[in-house]
Design a protein around this motif. Sequence first.
Motif, mmCIF file in Angstrom:
data_model
loop_
_atom_site.group_PDB
_atom_site.id
_atom_site.type_symbol
_atom_site.label_atom_id
_atom_site.label_comp_id
_atom_site.label_asym_id
_atom_site.label_seq_id
_atom_site.Cartn_x
_atom_site.Cartn_y
_atom_site.Cartn_z
ATOM 1 N N HIS A 96 0.797 -1.230 0.000
ATOM 2 C CA HIS A 96 0.000 0.000 0.000
ATOM 3 C C HIS A 96 0.830 1.281 0.000
ATOM 4 C CE1 HIS A 96 -3.438 -2.569 0.846
ATOM 5 N NE2 HIS A 96 -2.779 -3.091 1.870
ATOM 6 N N GLY A 97 2.044 1.227 0.486
ATOM 7 C CA GLY A 97 2.878 2.420 0.538
ATOM 8 C C GLY A 97 2.457 3.416 1.595
ATOM 9 N N TYR A 98 1.883 2.933 2.708
ATOM 10 C CA TYR A 98 1.426 3.839 3.761
ATOM 11 C C TYR A 98 2.575 4.505 4.517
ATOM 12 C CZ TYR A 98 -3.265 1.759 3.335
ATOM 13 O OH TYR A 98 -4.486 1.334 2.881
ATOM 14 N N PHE A 99 3.728 3.838 4.595
ATOM 15 C CA PHE A 99 4.790 4.303 5.484
ATOM 16 C C PHE A 99 6.006 4.789 4.710
ATOM 17 C CE2 PHE A 99 2.265 1.470 8.067
ATOM 18 C CZ PHE A 99 2.210 2.123 9.297
ATOM 19 N N ASP A 100 6.629 5.846 5.242
ATOM 20 C CA ASP A 100 7.932 6.249 4.726
ATOM 21 C C ASP A 100 8.940 5.143 5.041
ATOM 22 O OD1 ASP A 100 6.860 8.683 3.911
ATOM 23 O OD2 ASP A 100 7.284 9.626 5.848
ATOM 24 N N ALA A 101 9.925 4.987 4.164
ATOM 25 C CA ALA A 101 10.835 3.840 4.257
ATOM 26 C C ALA A 101 11.552 3.748 5.599
ATOM 27 C CB ALA A 101 11.855 3.912 3.125
ATOM 28 N N ASP A 102 11.882 4.887 6.202
ATOM 29 C CA ASP A 102 12.676 4.830 7.433
ATOM 30 C C ASP A 102 11.845 4.447 8.655
ATOM 31 O OD1 ASP A 102 11.282 7.198 7.234
ATOM 32 O OD2 ASP A 102 12.802 8.410 8.217
ATOM 33 N N TYR A 103 10.538 4.258 8.504
ATOM 34 C CA TYR A 103 9.710 3.851 9.646
ATOM 35 C C TYR A 103 9.478 2.344 9.689
ATOM 36 C CZ TYR A 103 8.652 8.630 11.027
ATOM 37 O OH TYR A 103 8.755 9.920 11.485
ATOM 38 N N ILE A 104 9.789 1.645 8.605
ATOM 39 C CA ILE A 104 9.655 0.191 8.608
ATOM 40 C C ILE A 104 11.053 -0.416 8.743
ATOM 41 C CG2 ILE A 104 8.899 -1.850 7.348
ATOM 42 C CD1 ILE A 104 6.746 -0.280 6.057
ATOM 43 N N GLU A 105 11.275 -1.073 9.857
ATOM 44 C CA GLU A 105 12.569 -1.691 10.110
ATOM 45 C C GLU A 105 12.482 -3.175 9.774
ATOM 46 O OE1 GLU A 105 12.913 -0.676 14.220
ATOM 47 O OE2 GLU A 105 13.757 1.309 13.803
ATOM 48 N N TYR A 106 13.558 -3.715 9.195
ATOM 49 C CA TYR A 106 13.510 -5.119 8.797
ATOM 50 C C TYR A 106 14.896 -5.752 8.859
ATOM 51 C CZ TYR A 106 15.529 -3.795 4.274
ATOM 52 O OH TYR A 106 16.362 -3.323 3.292
ATOM 53 N N THR A 107 14.879 -7.057 9.050
ATOM 54 C CA THR A 107 16.068 -7.880 8.913
ATOM 55 C C THR A 107 15.739 -8.993 7.938
ATOM 56 O OG1 THR A 107 16.745 -7.424 11.202
ATOM 57 C CG2 THR A 107 17.758 -9.327 10.098
ATOM 58 N N ALA A 108 16.541 -9.108 6.896
ATOM 59 C CA ALA A 108 16.300 -10.107 5.860
ATOM 60 C C ALA A 108 17.311 -11.236 5.981
ATOM 61 C CB ALA A 108 16.395 -9.474 4.473
ATOM 62 N N LYS A 109 16.823 -12.475 5.845
ATOM 63 C CA LYS A 109 17.700 -13.645 5.773
ATOM 64 C C LYS A 109 17.304 -14.453 4.539
ATOM 65 C CE LYS A 109 18.542 -14.139 10.751
ATOM 66 N NZ LYS A 109 18.461 -15.052 11.912
#
Length: 276
Positions: A96-109
Amino acid sequence: TSDDKSLKIGTLETSRSYITVQGPEEVLSTIAEAEVTVELSQIHHSVNIKGVTPILLDSDGNEVSNPYVTILDKQLDVYVPVNMEKELPVVPTFEHGYFDADYIEYTAKPQKVTVRGEIEDVENLTEIPTMPIDETAIGSSQSIQVDYKLPDGVSIAGTRQKCSLQLSIRDYRERQITYIARRITVEGLSDGLSAEVSGSLFLTICGTYDTVSRLAATDIKAVVSADGLTEGTYTDYPVEVVFGTDEIRNAFIKNASEHTVDITITKDESGSHDEN
């Protein structure tokens, strides 16, 4: 291939999957397959070699050579693909693109994957996105497995075909807002009819703490589409709930498409209808 270790020879392809031969039956019965061989100098990209002559082999791999045997379609084209392998970072994408990128934190494996494809399909890639993720389901934390979104002609060079993601929305908060019936707008009502909406909406606003804290009912728009409705009472009628402006970022209305109200359509005795 060239000295570039990122380049690999792919699976060769021929312009036909079979050839036709004619000759004495006892000789033809010994033929198991046809083989083509290509000899190349160093190559830096995919090549198509035209006019390659096949040889005939028996079941032991020995050449069948007989002057009375004729290959009717003597020449084939052979396509030699040169693939590029490249290690790229994995980046999640959101539905949906609701959030600015710096507000979604993630760790990818894994954090990076090696992809393979023809040079023109791979050389300009800088990252590998995931398939879109529904960010309304993340909340304060969520672990998911998701497929990669690969361009046409590109594949993962390995057995791990999914990415494991640990996701969270920074400073996440949920807050309930009551949206009273008189704020709900009725649109598309036919001339000569009026509408009365009953039932408040109990909305849950989700997002970052600062954004959710300052939002109020006046920032939300709820609309009932009355197109085609005639006199009568409609229960659990769908209502569209959205923010009143596209400028609101880092927040969303939970289950926004699942809210309903009751609406009663009557003749407008005053001769005009009220759309509010």
